[in-house]
Design an enzyme around this catalytic site. Structure first.
Site, PDB file in Angstrom:
ATOM      1  N   ASP A 159     -25.877 -24.995 -31.554  1.00 59.00           N
ATOM      2  CA  ASP A 159     -25.783 -26.336 -30.977  1.00 59.00           C
ATOM      3  C   ASP A 159     -25.729 -27.353 -32.115  1.00 59.00           C
ATOM      4  O   ASP A 159     -25.705 -26.985 -33.287  1.00 59.00           O
ATOM      5  CB  ASP A 159     -26.954 -26.621 -30.023  1.00 59.00           C
ATOM      6  CG  ASP A 159     -28.312 -26.391 -30.670  1.00 59.00           C
ATOM      7  OD1 ASP A 159     -28.376 -26.315 -31.916  1.00 59.00           O
ATOM      8  OD2 ASP A 159     -29.313 -26.274 -29.944  1.00 59.00           O
ATOM      9  N   ASP A 217     -29.191 -21.864 -34.656  1.00 60.47           N
ATOM     10  CA  ASP A 217     -28.823 -21.898 -33.236  1.00 60.47           C
ATOM     11  C   ASP A 217     -27.453 -22.534 -33.001  1.00 60.47           C
ATOM     12  O   ASP A 217     -27.022 -23.420 -33.756  1.00 60.47           O
ATOM     13  CB  ASP A 217     -29.887 -22.659 -32.434  1.00 60.47           C
ATOM     14  CG  ASP A 217     -31.162 -21.841 -32.280  1.00 60.47           C
ATOM     15  OD1 ASP A 217     -31.143 -20.647 -32.610  1.00 60.47           O
ATOM     16  OD2 ASP A 217     -32.169 -22.405 -31.832  1.00 60.47           O
ATOM     17  N   TYR A 266     -28.301 -18.123 -24.666  1.00 58.05           N
ATOM     18  CA  TYR A 266     -28.875 -19.364 -25.210  1.00 58.05           C
ATOM     19  C   TYR A 266     -29.225 -20.338 -24.089  1.00 58.05           C
ATOM     20  O   TYR A 266     -28.427 -20.580 -23.187  1.00 58.05           O
ATOM     21  CB  TYR A 266     -27.888 -20.003 -26.179  1.00 58.05           C
ATOM     22  CG  TYR A 266     -28.504 -21.079 -27.037  1.00 58.05           C
ATOM     23  CD1 TYR A 266     -29.623 -20.809 -27.818  1.00 58.05           C
ATOM     24  CD2 TYR A 266     -27.966 -22.362 -27.068  1.00 58.05           C
ATOM     25  CE1 TYR A 266     -30.189 -21.797 -28.606  1.00 58.05           C
ATOM     26  CE2 TYR A 266     -28.523 -23.348 -27.862  1.00 58.05           C
ATOM     27  CZ  TYR A 266     -29.640 -23.065 -28.622  1.00 58.05           C
ATOM     28  OH  TYR A 266     -30.209 -24.042 -29.395  1.00 58.05           O
ATOM     29  N   HIS A 285     -21.344 -23.650 -24.622  1.00 56.90           N
ATOM     30  CA  HIS A 285     -21.976 -22.348 -24.423  1.00 56.90           C
ATOM     31  C   HIS A 285     -21.790 -21.904 -22.980  1.00 56.90           C
ATOM     32  O   HIS A 285     -21.402 -22.678 -22.115  1.00 56.90           O
ATOM     33  CB  HIS A 285     -23.482 -22.428 -24.718  1.00 56.90           C
ATOM     34  CG  HIS A 285     -23.818 -23.205 -25.941  1.00 56.90           C
ATOM     35  ND1 HIS A 285     -23.338 -22.865 -27.178  1.00 56.90           N
ATOM     36  CD2 HIS A 285     -24.581 -24.307 -26.122  1.00 56.90           C
ATOM     37  CE1 HIS A 285     -23.791 -23.723 -28.068  1.00 56.90           C
ATOM     38  NE2 HIS A 285     -24.546 -24.613 -27.455  1.00 56.90           N
ATOM     39  N   GLU A 297     -27.974 -29.386 -33.252  1.00 56.22           N
ATOM     40  CA  GLU A 297     -29.150 -29.314 -34.105  1.00 56.22           C
ATOM     41  C   GLU A 297     -29.044 -28.111 -35.041  1.00 56.22           C
ATOM     42  O   GLU A 297     -29.371 -28.200 -36.226  1.00 56.22           O
ATOM     43  CB  GLU A 297     -30.408 -29.196 -33.237  1.00 56.22           C
ATOM     44  CG  GLU A 297     -31.648 -29.812 -33.825  1.00 56.22           C
ATOM     45  CD  GLU A 297     -31.589 -31.321 -33.900  1.00 56.22           C
ATOM     46  OE1 GLU A 297     -32.215 -31.877 -34.815  1.00 56.22           O
ATOM     47  OE2 GLU A 297     -30.908 -31.949 -33.066  1.00 56.22           O
ATOM     48  N   GLU A 357     -33.042 -19.598 -37.672  1.00 55.10           N
ATOM     49  CA  GLU A 357     -34.044 -20.651 -37.480  1.00 55.10           C
ATOM     50  C   GLU A 357     -35.437 -20.084 -37.264  1.00 55.10           C
ATOM     51  O   GLU A 357     -36.411 -20.541 -37.840  1.00 55.10           O
ATOM     52  CB  GLU A 357     -33.676 -21.519 -36.268  1.00 55.10           C
ATOM     53  CG  GLU A 357     -32.646 -22.577 -36.550  1.00 55.10           C
ATOM     54  CD  GLU A 357     -32.450 -23.495 -35.352  1.00 55.10           C
ATOM     55  OE1 GLU A 357     -33.453 -23.961 -34.799  1.00 55.10           O
ATOM     56  OE2 GLU A 357     -31.290 -23.726 -34.975  1.00 55.10           O
ATOM     57  N   ARG A 360     -30.056 -23.611 -24.121  1.00 53.92           N
ATOM     58  CA  ARG A 360     -29.729 -25.039 -24.182  1.00 53.92           C
ATOM     59  C   ARG A 360     -28.223 -25.187 -23.959  1.00 53.92           C
ATOM     60  O   ARG A 360     -27.437 -25.063 -24.889  1.00 53.92           O
ATOM     61  CB  ARG A 360     -30.159 -25.644 -25.519  1.00 53.92           C
ATOM     62  CG  ARG A 360     -31.664 -25.653 -25.697  1.00 53.92           C
ATOM     63  CD  ARG A 360     -32.109 -26.333 -26.983  1.00 53.92           C
ATOM     64  NE  ARG A 360     -33.561 -26.324 -27.090  1.00 53.92           N
ATOM     65  CZ  ARG A 360     -34.267 -25.393 -27.704  1.00 53.92           C
ATOM     66  NH1 ARG A 360     -33.643 -24.374 -28.274  1.00 53.92           N
ATOM     67  NH2 ARG A 360     -35.582 -25.453 -27.755  1.00 53.92           N
TER      68      ARG A 360
END
Length: 729
Positions: A86, A84, A296, A340, A88, A8, A298
């Site tokens: 997640d 990433d 990470y 995570h 998204e 990303e 988030r």
């Protein structure tokens, strides 16, 4: 090229490429490459009549990126998608696979939760296919946000001139407005406390009245307090209880608790915290190599990997001693996805002090907080020796507490952020009579509930299951950007800023509650988050979820268009000097201003106050100059704007200073001037006819001593000085 890896963010691509070696090229998609189109019915990019089929369009600013990626894919044997870890990120991988025509059934999705060499190499040993359930969950979320955002925002803009509404944003606004209404309705009530201030062996302590006649003490007035004082005479120690109190460390950070703690301990806003954490995650140059310092950021899980826990325990034992070693714990709430780990340092040996030289001050402060919290969570509990004494007089019991820290435990690591205070009681004996006792009654008034600070609002959203950790910073930023709330200090001496709704924010909430209270509320939004989680787990159909919401939302929208009262713009009573239309008041980013009602056909604007007319006249047209206000303050401009666009310069021009010397070339006076770089030089006043510049004697002497290689520098410097002089003249 054998292997192409698409991530990303460009900031981590070089780091990962070094880890993988020469057979890999790592490039960045720079986030999402496409989004829902703005075509179709209502500009939603969703075909409502065809099973809510979304239409995607490559973002204009990503066309060149996509073109470059397509060319690289053609040159590569294998393509890996390492966005990433997640929802998204999964959606970004899916969009890339579709646009680049990659095989969806191929194991080409790479997941790593920290950017370290071991983590990245291990991730490439275990590629998987794109998780279609995660993609569907994100797609449903995006379609719901688009439907609510587009349709509600258009309604509010049309009816009350509010800028936007959102699925989660509007519920967060509801919480802030509700709290403000509670504060307004609050009525303060008087109450009293009664303390027995005791002295024994030159040591003073205080005991507070807790019971009267075996019941909880409740004193409402001074008269009640005085009546109790009047009947109390002899005080004795009724009981003494000694015990050891253990206090466990807090769990390691998840996104929301990091934002809360960074707000209260460091004074960082949620947006700033996430920006710094993103940089720490993506990688910091540590001398000869780049490395991600945290996992990470988030996440909503407090879980730590077994490998990290083992290394952390070794660090704790070697640094503090075996007695400081605790145990690994995990405590997730009902909404946690546990996809995570918790936010933790990637390498236990990267202590804050070791990496401090490579970090900015803010990066260091946040990293130190994360490091301390993670290590402390694996350390032993602190222990305090606690004494509770009950002092009795008549039928009234007073309680006194004392404590002393016996073992600091996790506070050895987290003491900068969580402190304890020893409060010792003198040696007391059950049954003894206390001689020196003074009673002190204090008047108090109940206080209204606290307004939300950033930390308190995030905690409330998390506890109620509204939004997700990754969205809290965006929600808070949007509410302020739309002018619905402001973040202000509660009082002059206060350090904490709190949210106060604006007039427009309260009007927006009021209208939404009048017509959309069934869907813009805490429980509905929390349930929808739960449904999105079920979609991600493959337990619910995402199109059915969007369809159900839409058919519930559409009738409410129709009713609002028919019945919502329209807010008219306030007129000034003046006519527009350009088109003759009415002038009205509007709100902008820099406050209230006056503009033409016919905007955007007529773009006449001015400040809210009438411009002050000065005594000066415009040198171009002869009209009076007036004081106007812009984004950088006030300035003088022509009153005949826009016919004349003259603005008086605020720069003060320095006149050249005579040196008393004559130019050796033309005999005109030599003057001292300033260059554009702020340096002074002496040149001819007959510039530009004469371009003589006097040499600095000190520089000339130093230049004479210089050897040949440095003469180039001297010539360059002389030319630069000449350029400076010409620019100044």
């Amino acid at each position: 090229m054998k292997n192409l890896v698409i991530v990303e963010s460009p900031s981590k691509s070089k780091t990962i490429e070094k880890y993988l070696g020469q057979d890999y090229r790592v490039v960045s998609s720079k986030g999402h490459i496409r989004d829902l189109a703005t075509t179709g019915k209502g500009g939603l990019g969703i075909d409502m009549e065809n099973h809510f089929t979304p239409t995607y369009k490559i973002s204009p600013d990503k066309r060149d990126v996509v073109k470059e990626l397509k060319a690289l894919v053609k040159e590569s044997e294998n393509v890996y998608l390492a966005s990433d870890p997640d929802r998204e990120g999964e959606a970004i991988a899916w969009h890339l696979a579709q646009v680049l025509d990659l095989d969806m059934d191929k194991d080409n999705r790479i997941i790593f939760h920290e950017i370290t060499k071991n983590a990245v190499l291990e991730a490439f040993r275990h590629p998987r296919t794109i998780d279609q359930d995660l993609v569907k969950s994100q797609e449903a979320r995006r379609m719901l946000d688009r439907i609510i955002g587009f349709k509600l925002s258009k309604l509010l803009q049309n009816k009350i001139r509010s800028k936007s509404a959102g699925r989660v944003q509007s519920v967060a606004l509801r919480l802030i407005v509700e709290r403000e209404n509670e504060i307004r309705k609050f009525k303060s009530e008087e109450y009293w406390t009664l303390n027995a201030n005791v002295k024994k062996n030159r040591k003073a302590f205080s005991a507070q009245l807790i019971r009267i006649g075996g019941k909880k003490a409740s004193l409402k007035t001074q008269e009640e307090t005085d009546a109790v004082i009047a009947r109390l005479h002899e005080f004795s120690v009724a009981s003494i209880e000694k015990k050891v109190r253990r206090k466990e460390a807090k769990m390691p950070f998840i996104t929301s608790t990091l934002q809360q703690e960074a707000s209260t301990k460091l004074g960082f806003g949620a947006k700033k915290t996430m920006q710094i954490a993103q940089r720490l995650y993506e990688g910091i140059s540590l001398g000869g190599h780049s490395e991600g310092l945290i996992s990470y950021m988030r996440t909503d899980s407090t879980r730590l990997s077994d490998v990290f826990v083992k290394e952390a325990f070794q660090y704790i034992e070697s640094t503090f001693g075996k007695e400081y070693k605790g145990k690994a714990r995990q405590k997730n709430d009902d909404h946690a996805q546990d996809a995570h780990e918790a936010i933790r340092p990637t390498n236990i040996n990267n202590t804050p002090e070791a990496v401090k030289p490579y970090l900015t001050n803010d990066q260091y402060r946040l990293y130190k907080l994360i490091y301390a919290r993670t290590v402390a969570s694996l350390m032993a509990a602190s222990k305090s020796n606690v004494v509770n004494a009950i002092i009795r007089s008549d039928d009234c019991d007073f309680s006194a507490n004392g404590s002393i820290l016996a073992f600091d435990g996790y506070l050895k690591m987290y003491g900068d952020y969580e402190t304890t205070k020893d409060e010792m009681l003198p040696e007391l004996i059950e049954g003894e009579v206390l001689k020196q006792v003074e009673l002190e009654g204090k008047q108090h008034f109940t206080e209204p509930p606290l307004r939300y600070s950033e930390a308190r609002l995030i905690k409330e959203l998390e506890e109620k299951g509204i939004g997700r950790p990754s969205t809290y910073a965006i929600i808070i930023d949007t509410l302020q950007a739309r002018g619905y709330v402001s973040l202000e200090k509660q009082s002059e001496g206060s350090k904490t800023k709190v949210f106060i709704p604006s007039e427009q924010g309260e009007l927006t909430d009021k209208r939404l509650q009048e017509f959309f209270s069934s869907i813009i509320n805490v429980s509905y939004t929390a349930n929808m988050e739960g449904h999105l989680d079920e979609i991600a787990a493959g337990q619910r159909d995402h199109i059915e979820e969007v369809s159900t919401f839409y058919h519930e939302f559409e009738p409410l929208l129709d009713e609002a268009y028919a019945k919502m009262e329209k807010k008219e713009l306030e007129r000034t009573g003046e006519k527009c000097p350009e088109c003759g239309g009415d002038l009205v008041y509007r709100n902008g980013r820099f406050g209230r201003f006056i503009s033409c009602e016919q905007f955007p056909k007529c773009r006449y604007t001015r400040g809210e106050e009438d411009p002050a007319v000065s005594d000066e006249v415009c040198p171009k047209c002869g009209s009076k100059l007036v004081t106007k206000r812009g984004r950088y303050g006030s300035f003088l401009a022509c009153s005949d704007y826009p016919n004349c666009k003259y603005i008086k310069s605020t720069k003060v021009k320095e006149e050249p200073r005579l040196t008393g010397e004559k130019c050796p070339l033309c005999q005109h006076d030599l003057v001292e001037r300033k260059s554009r770089f702020g340096t002074t030089f002496v040149g001819c006043s007959n510039y530009p006819k004469c371009r003589y510049i006097k040499k600095d004697p000190k520089k000339a002497k130093a230049a004479a001593k210089d050897k040949s290689p440095k003469r180039t520098t001297r010539k360059t410097t002389k030319k630069k000085a000449g350029d400076d002089a010409e620019e100044a003249l």
